[in-house]
Design an enzyme around this catalytic site. Structure first.
Site, PDB file in Angstrom:
ATOM      1  N   THR A   1       1.428  -4.473   4.205  1.00 14.23           N
ATOM      2  CA  THR A   1       1.326  -4.893   5.674  1.00 14.23           C
ATOM      3  C   THR A   1       0.717  -6.403   5.739  1.00 14.23           C
ATOM      4  OG1 THR A   1      -0.958  -4.036   5.519  1.00 14.23           O
ATOM      5  CG2 THR A   1       0.844  -2.355   6.428  1.00 14.23           C
ATOM      6  N   ASP A   2       0.080  -6.984   4.671  1.00 17.11           N
ATOM      7  CA  ASP A   2      -0.660  -7.957   4.989  1.00 17.11           C
ATOM      8  C   ASP A   2       0.171  -9.191   5.256  1.00 17.11           C
ATOM      9  OD1 ASP A   2      -2.929  -6.584   4.259  1.00 17.11           O
ATOM     10  OD2 ASP A   2      -3.057  -7.398   2.070  1.00 17.11           O
TER      11      ASP A   2
ATOM     12  N   SER B   1       1.415  -7.558  -1.252  1.00 17.26           N
ATOM     13  CA  SER B   1       2.151  -8.326  -0.569  1.00 17.26           C
ATOM     14  C   SER B   1       1.359  -9.896  -0.312  1.00 17.26           C
ATOM     15  CB  SER B   1       2.709  -7.874   0.796  1.00 17.26           C
ATOM     16  OG  SER B   1       1.733  -7.971   1.528  1.00 17.26           O
TER      17      SER B   1
ATOM     18  N   THR C   1       0.821  -1.317  -0.248  1.00 20.13           N
ATOM     19  CA  THR C   1       0.036  -0.180   0.076  1.00 20.13           C
ATOM     20  C   THR C   1       0.943   1.158   0.143  1.00 20.13           C
ATOM     21  OG1 THR C   1      -1.921  -0.910   1.120  1.00 20.13           O
ATOM     22  CG2 THR C   1      -1.723   1.175   1.523  1.00 20.13           C
TER      23      THR C   1
HETATM   24  N1  ASP Z   1      -2.683  -5.196   0.210  1.00 19.55           N
HETATM   25  C1  ASP Z   1      -1.754  -4.735   0.855  1.00 19.55           C
HETATM   26  C2  ASP Z   1      -0.445  -5.440   0.763  1.00 19.55           C
HETATM   27  O1  ASP Z   1      -0.103  -6.167   1.743  1.00 19.55           O
HETATM   28  C3  ASP Z   1      -1.910  -3.950   2.099  1.00 19.55           C
HETATM   29  C4  ASP Z   1      -0.860  -3.206   2.579  1.00 19.55           C
HETATM   30  O2  ASP Z   1       0.317  -3.169   2.295  1.00 19.55           O
HETATM   31  O3  ASP Z   1      -1.363  -2.359   3.643  1.00 19.55           O
HETATM   32  O4  ASP Z   1       0.447  -5.324   0.089  1.00 19.55           O
END
Ligand code: ASP
Length: 347
Positions: free
Chosen positions: A94-95, A63, A21
């Site tokens: 973050t995932d 991710s 993100t």
């Molecule tokens: N879907 C995103 C990822 O993990 C979520 C994020 O980065 O907060 O790449």
């Protein structure tokens, strides 16, 4: 300060972009990682006061698509440039960030140089976002003389790389440190260390180059059919059983877990018991439903480890050996603060 003196005190940091993100832009199909690590850096110009950053784009993915071969790529990139920099920052979605931080903890051991994994809940190009603070905090932490090893820096908290867990899908304080204290807090550009123990790190840095991704996880639910385990036996080299509470194996009619576990162990598969409760860890020896089966099959137990650490530790171990005794020994060795409850290992 003269530019000569300034240059001498500036830390050299290598930033690795992997997507997430933090690097996303809006598109018709939803948020998509498009910004390069070079572009991310333009949003934190103030960090030039304490560090000089070079950047490399390793991958640019959501991710959700993270894979063990990318963990190897990130670790290999750090290894290749290890001598040239004082610290490393990996920008990540973050995932699966907790998995990546744990995987890097096993792939790069005993690093006296900090390797920080960070990301954000909101893209860096938004007016209101956590991304600029998280990136700037990460560069600051990676520039600290007291920092070392693999950590997650997120929302002003520094978490050991094996102890992070994403516990909130939307809030800025998405990550918690599970069963272990926070290493430091970062507030208004100041780092407050709660754990200041770099001097105990004496061993030389060691990089590893293989992972075995044939690790499976079965989360038990009431009345689950044990046949699922027979399928996993065919496809996995290690199976993690995420049980209830401190831990036990069901013994009702819909399937014979005892027999399925016996088959797994007999065919040389590694079986690890853990709990689906996030905090305080497992202890299979408390209840009748856990104690005897653990003893009978000499099952491994995760105790206070996070699931992310158990998964990636098994991938790392099985990438190095298939000998059951070595697997056991490596599993119970504490790496980057991943397991404290080792006093219970001999129960
Ligand atoms: N879907 C995103 C990822 O993990 C979520 C994020 O980065 O907060 O790449």
């Amino acid at each position: 300060m003269s530019s000569l003196v300034k240059d001498r005190v500036l830390k050299r940091i290598l930033m690795l972009g992997t997507g997430g993100t933090i690097a996303c832009k809006s598109s018709e199909d939803g948020l998509k990682p498009l910004l390069t690590s070079e572009e991310l850096l333009r949003y934190v110009p103030d960090t030039k006061e304490f560090c000089k950053v070079d950047s490399l784009q390793v991958i640019n993915i959501d991710s959700t698509n993270m894979q063990p071969r990318y963990w190897l790529m990130i670790a290999e990139t750090i290894e290749k440039h290890y001598e040239d920099y004082d610290g490393f920052v990996v920008c990540h979605g973050t995932d699966t960030m907790a998995y990546t931080a744990a995987a890097l903890s096993y792939l790069v051991q005993n690093s006296r140089k900090p390797i920080v994994v960070t990301g954000a809940q909101k893209p860096i190009d938004l007016e209101i976002t956590d991304a600029r603070t998280n990136l700037s905090d990460s560069l600051r932490f990676a520039s600290s003389d007291k920092a070392y090893g693999v950590t997650i820096v997120f929302d002003g908290k520094v978490i050991a790389g094996t102890r992070g867990k994403k516990e909130k899908t939307k809030s800025y304080n998405a990550f918690s440190s599970i069963n272990f204290p926070y290493i430091a807090a970062i507030l208004d550009g100041h780092i407050i260390f709660y754990l200041d123990d770099k001097e105990q790190m004496k061993e030389p840095v060691r990089f590893y180059h293989s992972l075995n991704s044939k690790v499976g996880l079965l989360k038990l639910i009431p009345a689950m059919d044990s046949g699922v385990l027979d399928y996993m036996a065919e496809h996995c080299d290690a199976v993690i059983l995420e049980s209830f509470g401190v831990g036990g194996i069901p013994t009702y009619d819909s399937g014979d877990f005892h027999k399925s576990i016996e088959d797994l162990v007999r065919t040389g598969k590694t079986v690890v018991m853990t709990t689906q409760v996030t905090n305080e860890g497992s202890n299979m020896s408390v209840y009748e439903v856990g104690k005897s089966i653990k003893k009978e099959f000499d099952l491994l137990e995760a105790y206070d480890m996070t699931l992310e650490a158990v998964v990636t530790k098994l991938m790392w171990i099985l990438g190095q050996t298939s000998d059951p005794e070595e697997i056991r020994e490596m599993f119970y060795k504490t790496i980057n603060r991943d397991m404290l409850f080792t006093c219970a290992v001999h129960d």
